[in-house]
Motif scaffolding. Structure first.
Motif, PDB file in Angstrom:
ATOM      1  N   ARG A  56      -0.034  -2.978  19.155  1.00  0.00           N
ATOM      2  CA  ARG A  56       1.446  -2.779  19.165  1.00  0.00           C
ATOM      3  C   ARG A  56       1.653  -1.850  17.852  1.00  0.00           C
ATOM      4  N   LYS A  57       0.547  -1.460  17.247  1.00  0.00           N
ATOM      5  CA  LYS A  57       0.624  -0.420  16.179  1.00  0.00           C
ATOM      6  C   LYS A  57       1.275  -1.036  14.953  1.00  0.00           C
ATOM      7  N   LYS A  58       1.047  -2.367  14.824  1.00  0.00           N
ATOM      8  CA  LYS A  58       1.652  -2.942  13.688  1.00  0.00           C
ATOM      9  C   LYS A  58       0.700  -3.677  12.727  1.00  0.00           C
ATOM     10  N   LEU A  59       1.092  -4.051  11.629  1.00  0.00           N
ATOM     11  CA  LEU A  59       0.185  -4.631  10.561  1.00  0.00           C
ATOM     12  C   LEU A  59       1.083  -5.981   9.791  1.00  0.00           C
ATOM     13  N   ASN A  60       0.375  -6.721   9.599  1.00  0.00           N
ATOM     14  CA  ASN A  60       1.054  -7.902   8.605  1.00  0.00           C
ATOM     15  C   ASN A  60       0.600  -7.727   7.109  1.00  0.00           C
ATOM     16  N   VAL A  61       1.546  -7.414   6.350  1.00  0.00           N
ATOM     17  CA  VAL A  61       1.037  -6.764   4.742  1.00  0.00           C
ATOM     18  C   VAL A  61       1.721  -7.949   3.784  1.00  0.00           C
ATOM     19  N   ILE A  62       0.788  -8.563   2.966  1.00  0.00           N
ATOM     20  CA  ILE A  62       1.211  -9.513   1.980  1.00  0.00           C
ATOM     21  C   ILE A  62       1.615  -8.720   0.848  1.00  0.00           C
ATOM     22  N   VAL A  63       3.126  -8.757   0.554  1.00  0.00           N
ATOM     23  CA  VAL A  63       3.544  -7.930  -0.702  1.00  0.00           C
ATOM     24  C   VAL A  63       4.093  -8.897  -1.724  1.00  0.00           C
ATOM     25  N   LYS A  64       3.802  -8.952  -2.877  1.00  0.00           N
ATOM     26  CA  LYS A  64       4.279  -9.561  -4.146  1.00  0.00           C
ATOM     27  C   LYS A  64       5.717  -9.027  -4.593  1.00  0.00           C
ATOM     28  N   ILE A  65       6.650  -9.957  -4.220  1.00  0.00           N
ATOM     29  CA  ILE A  65       8.095  -9.849  -4.389  1.00  0.00           C
ATOM     30  C   ILE A  65       8.516 -10.842  -5.386  1.00  0.00           C
ATOM     31  N   PHE A  66       8.840 -10.337  -6.666  1.00  0.00           N
ATOM     32  CA  PHE A  66       9.209 -11.361  -7.774  1.00  0.00           C
ATOM     33  C   PHE A  66       8.431 -12.448  -8.123  1.00  0.00           C
ATOM     34  N   GLY A  67       6.969 -11.932  -7.780  1.00  0.00           N
ATOM     35  CA  GLY A  67       5.695 -12.826  -8.225  1.00  0.00           C
ATOM     36  C   GLY A  67       5.392 -13.752  -7.128  1.00  0.00           C
ATOM     37  N   PRO A 122       4.833 -12.500   3.494  1.00  0.00           N
ATOM     38  CA  PRO A 122       4.153 -11.345   4.354  1.00  0.00           C
ATOM     39  C   PRO A 122       5.402 -10.790   5.284  1.00  0.00           C
ATOM     40  N   MET A 123       4.992  -9.479   5.522  1.00  0.00           N
ATOM     41  CA  MET A 123       5.913  -8.624   6.319  1.00  0.00           C
ATOM     42  C   MET A 123       5.053  -7.848   7.424  1.00  0.00           C
ATOM     43  N   GLU A 124       6.100  -7.747   8.558  1.00  0.00           N
ATOM     44  CA  GLU A 124       5.328  -6.945   9.388  1.00  0.00           C
ATOM     45  C   GLU A 124       5.900  -5.513   9.609  1.00  0.00           C
ATOM     46  N   LEU A 125       5.053  -4.758   9.455  1.00  0.00           N
ATOM     47  CA  LEU A 125       5.450  -3.220   9.341  1.00  0.00           C
ATOM     48  C   LEU A 125       4.545  -2.607  10.225  1.00  0.00           C
ATOM     49  N   SER A 126       5.261  -1.433  10.912  1.00  0.00           N
ATOM     50  CA  SER A 126       4.402  -0.448  11.904  1.00  0.00           C
ATOM     51  C   SER A 126       3.517   0.287  10.987  1.00  0.00           C
ATOM     52  N   TYR A 127       2.421   0.993  11.798  1.00  0.00           N
ATOM     53  CA  TYR A 127       1.407   1.738  10.876  1.00  0.00           C
ATOM     54  C   TYR A 127       1.939   2.849  10.238  1.00  0.00           C
ATOM     55  N   THR A 128       3.165   3.398  10.823  1.00  0.00           N
ATOM     56  CA  THR A 128       4.148   4.420  10.119  1.00  0.00           C
ATOM     57  C   THR A 128       4.688   4.291   8.979  1.00  0.00           C
ATOM     58  N   GLN A 129       5.006   2.937   8.745  1.00  0.00           N
ATOM     59  CA  GLN A 129       5.648   2.454   7.521  1.00  0.00           C
ATOM     60  C   GLN A 129       4.793   2.128   6.237  1.00  0.00           C
ATOM     61  N   VAL A 130       3.355   2.607   6.562  1.00  0.00           N
ATOM     62  CA  VAL A 130       2.563   2.252   5.244  1.00  0.00           C
ATOM     63  C   VAL A 130       1.543   3.384   5.285  1.00  0.00           C
ATOM     64  N   GLU A 131       1.033   3.531   3.969  1.00  0.00           N
ATOM     65  CA  GLU A 131      -0.141   4.538   3.816  1.00  0.00           C
ATOM     66  C   GLU A 131      -1.002   3.763   2.968  1.00  0.00           C
ATOM     67  N   LYS A 132      -2.579   4.341   3.094  1.00  0.00           N
ATOM     68  CA  LYS A 132      -3.320   3.662   2.371  1.00  0.00           C
ATOM     69  C   LYS A 132      -3.176   3.999   0.806  1.00  0.00           C
ATOM     70  N   GLU A 133      -3.469   3.026   0.053  1.00  0.00           N
ATOM     71  CA  GLU A 133      -3.443   3.492  -1.370  1.00  0.00           C
ATOM     72  C   GLU A 133      -4.876   4.048  -1.867  1.00  0.00           C
ATOM     73  N   SER A 134      -4.838   5.273  -2.587  1.00  0.00           N
ATOM     74  CA  SER A 134      -6.085   5.930  -3.001  1.00  0.00           C
ATOM     75  C   SER A 134      -6.414   5.505  -4.395  1.00  0.00           C
TER      76      SER A 134
END
Length: 186
Positions: free
Chosen positions: A159-170, A174-186
């Motif tokens: 489905r070209k999607k990811l589950n990403v765990i984001v810290k919001i207010f500590g 979990p958020m489901e995002l498409s590949y195009t909504q994220v980029e690798k941190e360098s």
């Protein structure tokens, strides 16, 4: 008139588009468009993320090769094709030998497979060139949480999607995002 068949022509790698333009120009100039109705570079569109911007580029399936749908029974057609700038020659059954190497047509099964891949690539909007890994740190670049960073917890490649765990207010969210909504941190 003979039969139209698909042939593989070798070209200078990285100059396939230029060679294709030259071929089409020469074919038109000599009035051979009935004998060579199609010149094709099998490619797919892929997304790349660069500096937070989404870019689409074409990637060749077979770098250095061009497919030609042609009737080579007419004497001058193969000579015109091989004498075109950027074209090295036909893929033949006796590679490397110079004496009477005859171009070998592709089998229809091979042609259908290649053309099927090209058609799928055109139907699919574009695939992302850089898949992700579980545990990888990514930055959200599109959507309501743009600017937040998180770790990849699951990948849904089909489905070209990811589950990403984001810290919001500590809190880990979990958020489901498409590949195009994220980029690798360098």
């Amino acid at each position: 008139m003979g039969e139209l068949k698909w042939y593989v022509v070798r070209s200078v790698s990285g100059q396939e588009k230029k060679a294709k333009q030259y071929l089409e120009t020469e074919i038109g100039r000599h009035g051979l468009s009935e004998l060579v109705p199609q010149v094709l570079i099998p490619a797919e569109k892929v997304y790349e993320m660069r500096n937070g911007k989404k870019r689409v580029r074409e990637r060749n399936f077979f770098p250095g090769y061009i497919l030609i749908h042609a009737d080579l029974s007419h004497g001058e057609v193969d000579h015109i094709i091989t004498s075109t700038p950027g074209v090295i020659g036909f893929l033949s059954d006796k590679e490397g030998k110079t004496a009477n190497t005859k171009p070998v047509p592709l089998r229809m099964a091979e042609v259908n497979r290649i053309l099927g891949i090209v058609d799928e690539a055109e139907e699919e909007t574009a695939s992302l060139d850089t898949p992700f890994v579980v545990g990888e740190l990514v930055k959200v670049v599109d959507g309501a949480f743009s600017g937040f960073s998180g770790n990849v917890s699951e990948i849904f490649d089909e489905r070209k999607k990811l589950n990403v765990i984001v810290k919001i207010f500590g809190r880990s969210t979990p958020m489901e995002l498409s590949y195009t909504q994220v980029e690798k941190e360098s």
